[in-house]
Structures are given as structure tokens and as C-alpha cells.
Write an enzyme that holds these catalytic residues in place. Sequence first.
Site, mmCIF file in Angstrom:
data_model
loop_
_atom_site.group_PDB
_atom_site.id
_atom_site.type_symbol
_atom_site.label_atom_id
_atom_site.label_comp_id
_atom_site.label_asym_id
_atom_site.label_seq_id
_atom_site.Cartn_x
_atom_site.Cartn_y
_atom_site.Cartn_z
ATOM 1 N N CYS A 141 6.409 5.265 -9.284
ATOM 2 C CA CYS A 141 7.443 4.520 -8.575
ATOM 3 C C CYS A 141 8.215 3.563 -9.472
ATOM 4 O O CYS A 141 9.252 3.049 -9.077
ATOM 5 C CB CYS A 141 6.819 3.712 -7.430
ATOM 6 N N GLU A 188 4.516 9.574 -1.361
ATOM 7 C CA GLU A 188 4.550 8.112 -1.169
ATOM 8 C C GLU A 188 5.286 7.476 -2.333
ATOM 9 O O GLU A 188 5.151 7.902 -3.483
ATOM 10 C CB GLU A 188 3.115 7.583 -1.075
ATOM 11 N N ARG A 232 3.365 -5.389 1.954
ATOM 12 C CA ARG A 232 3.491 -4.241 1.046
ATOM 13 C C ARG A 232 4.202 -3.115 1.782
ATOM 14 O O ARG A 232 3.614 -2.441 2.627
ATOM 15 C CB ARG A 232 2.103 -3.781 0.582
ATOM 16 N N ARG A 234 6.053 0.495 1.783
ATOM 17 C CA ARG A 234 6.125 1.753 1.054
ATOM 18 C C ARG A 234 6.730 2.821 1.960
ATOM 19 O O ARG A 234 6.578 2.780 3.185
ATOM 20 C CB ARG A 234 4.727 2.202 0.601
#
Length: 424
Positions: A141, A188, A232, A234
Site C-alpha cells: 500500500c 485489501e 484505521r 482500509r
Amino acid sequence: MLDESRSDFSRLRERAGLSVEALGPILGYSSATLYRWERGEAPPRQAALAVLEDLARGQGVAEAGQPAFRFIDLFAGIGGIRRGFEPLGGKCVFTSEWDRWAKLTYSANFPHDDHEIAGDITKIDAKDIPAHDLLLAGFPCQPFSIAGVSKKNALGRAHGFADETQGTLFFDVARIIAEHRPKAFLLENVKNLVNHDKGRTFAVILGRLRELGYHVPTPRVINAKGYVPQHRERILIAGFREECDFTFDDLDVPSPLNGPKLKAILHPEDGSEKGPDKHYTDATGRVNPKFILTDHLWRYLQDYAAKHRAAGNGFGFGLVGPGDVARTLSARYYKDGSEILIDRGDGQNPRRLTPRECARLMGFDKPGESAFKIPVSDTQAYKQFGNSVAVPVIEAVARHMLPFIAAEATQDPAHLQRRLPLVG
């Protein structure tokens, strides 16, 4: 129409001998959704009915020696995505991870695999990867994250798909999907992937997946704050080989406003924790002083924050207590711990989280537990947890996807009519 569907759902549920509450973890839907199906207020998902039919026939437990589904774990890190799917009857048949320290942690926690961990995925021929029902990939990422893009811009480096070392790794995922045509996949990445390069990067990714003939419902950004005491966000991208009515919209995600607080994952330091956890705590349960910031570092962080406040910037440390929720744990946490500093009160210098607390913060360990093996240095552990997924989020997504994977598996004679295992 709805009455007939309700009758089917109720009849199958009764034949399976399961309550609505017991069905929730199996089908991956909330009790509220299942009660709407029960009352005929909404039609049940066909994939859920297919799984329920299996359960009613007594085929809910996977056949002896046969997993419910086979999956591969790409860019595996320390196995966070795997931990969401394996307990539901899945068998991992291939793992790829290039970082040697991550491989050490992965092997320590999945010691019974019958395959070696493969290295650089770009050097692996897709034909050499075993057949699988499900592809899992948390592809790198950094090229798409806000921090990653800012750093690369500052250094004059390319990012996104122009980053030849990481940004193009998505296309390795695509070539494996094209070769093996798995029933489903789950990808993800960071939230910023949606906005990178004004949305063009994200459009390329979705476009390529759909060009491969996959049904890709609208992806969803999930904040882990409802599951763990950490902000968080995502993005999750799911795809299915066959057209289906899967959607993330009805995934029951706990409200971030009512999530757990840091007290749940911190060492209690009162002697109630069972035994010292390696070098993180001493025999009395107190956190090792090595995790307390030095006077020099604490002063530096305060001065740095004051400098940026004066300039109107939002940079600074994150000082939190047991009743708070942490900022996002990042891979750079080993440097100074500034994003999550635990307030020790009474004018004392704050401390970093211990790696064990990071394991709990990311959901690898339940609160108060110390089961996840951490065989690496603190520096490497911080990098690994900061780069990983929040496991409870993946667990919820896995339960939500599983009826659709299992429904396809029941129609595939090549896989010996494997069935969804009974879990709950």
C-alpha cells in the site's frame, strides 16, 4: 413472493436445527438481517439459502480430509488476512511474502503448512501456483498511502502504478487471477487508493478486474475502530467469478463511536496478567522501562509539535490514555512511537506500546491474551503490525463472503462437493 422465501428460510432453518442467533456467524449476516428474512420483510440471499440447504441436509461439516475451500495468501505479511478465513474451514495452499522477518513470524504462527513460503511474486510463474478457490492479497500500500505518496513526492520518486518496485504488483495479482480463475478474491489496501491520481489508479484496478470477467461489487472502506481501539480505515475489494448479489452494504459493522478503548489491549501492570511476556513486562507485570521515552526524545517531540502548531500544521504526537482510541499504527512506529504514546500521568514521560499491545491493537491477540508468537526484534515487530490488517475486520468480511464461496463450491464437481463447515 416474500412469503414463499420466508417459508423456505424458516423451514430450512428449522430442519438444520439452528436458531437465528446461531446462524449469524455461519452465514455472515447480523441477527437483525436474519430476522427480517424470518419475518418475510426481505428476501433471503440465494447464496445464504444454498448454504442453509447444505446444513439442513447434514452436510454442514466439511467432508473428512476435504477443506471447505482452498485459498492462496499473497503479500502475506504475518498472516492477518489468512487469520480471518482459515478458521472457517479454509486451507492455505500457497503463501508468498518477500520480507525475511515477516516470513519468520508467519512460519512461527502457521507451523503446520505443507508448503514453503514463496518469495518475490514477480518471479513466480502463475502456472506453478496450486489451484485455489479464493485469492487473498493485501498488495503493498505504500505507493498509494498518503504518507507513502508524500514521502515519494518529497524525494522526487514515482508513486502508484509509476512505482516500478511496488505499484505494479497489482498486475501480478491480476495475472494469477487470469491464470487460475478462482471462485472469488479479496484485496485489501489503504483508503487513499480510491483518490490516488484523482481516482484514475482505482479505476484502472476495478476496470482490470472486471475485464477478467469478475463481478466486482462496490468496494467498501471500513474503519476498524468499531472492532479495536484504533482509527484505521482500509478499503476492501471483493470479486466473484459468477454474477451474484453479494454486497458490502449489508455487512454489519460495529459503530466506531461505540468501539473498545485502549484499556482493553494495554498491559494492566497490576500483576493480574498471567506471567511476564518475554521482555515486554517483568515478573510483576510492569511494562519494561525500555518502552518509556527518554527525556531527550520526549522533549524533541514536544518541541516538534509546538513548531508545527505555530505554523498552523496538524503534525504532532498522539498522547492517549486507557479511555481513548489510538491513531493509526504505522510501520514507522519503531522510530519514535509518536502516533501512539501512552500517557503515564503525574508528569512522567509517556511510553510506546509494547509489541504485544500492538498484537492486541491489531486483533492478532484477544484482549489479555498473548498467544500470537513474536519471534523477531521489537523494530521488526512494529513494522509488521503497522503494515498488517486489523484481523477482526477481516474475520467479519470472511464470514460475509463465505456463503457465496460455499454456494459456488457446492456446484463445482471438481472440488468433490466440499461444504461449508459448521462454525459459531
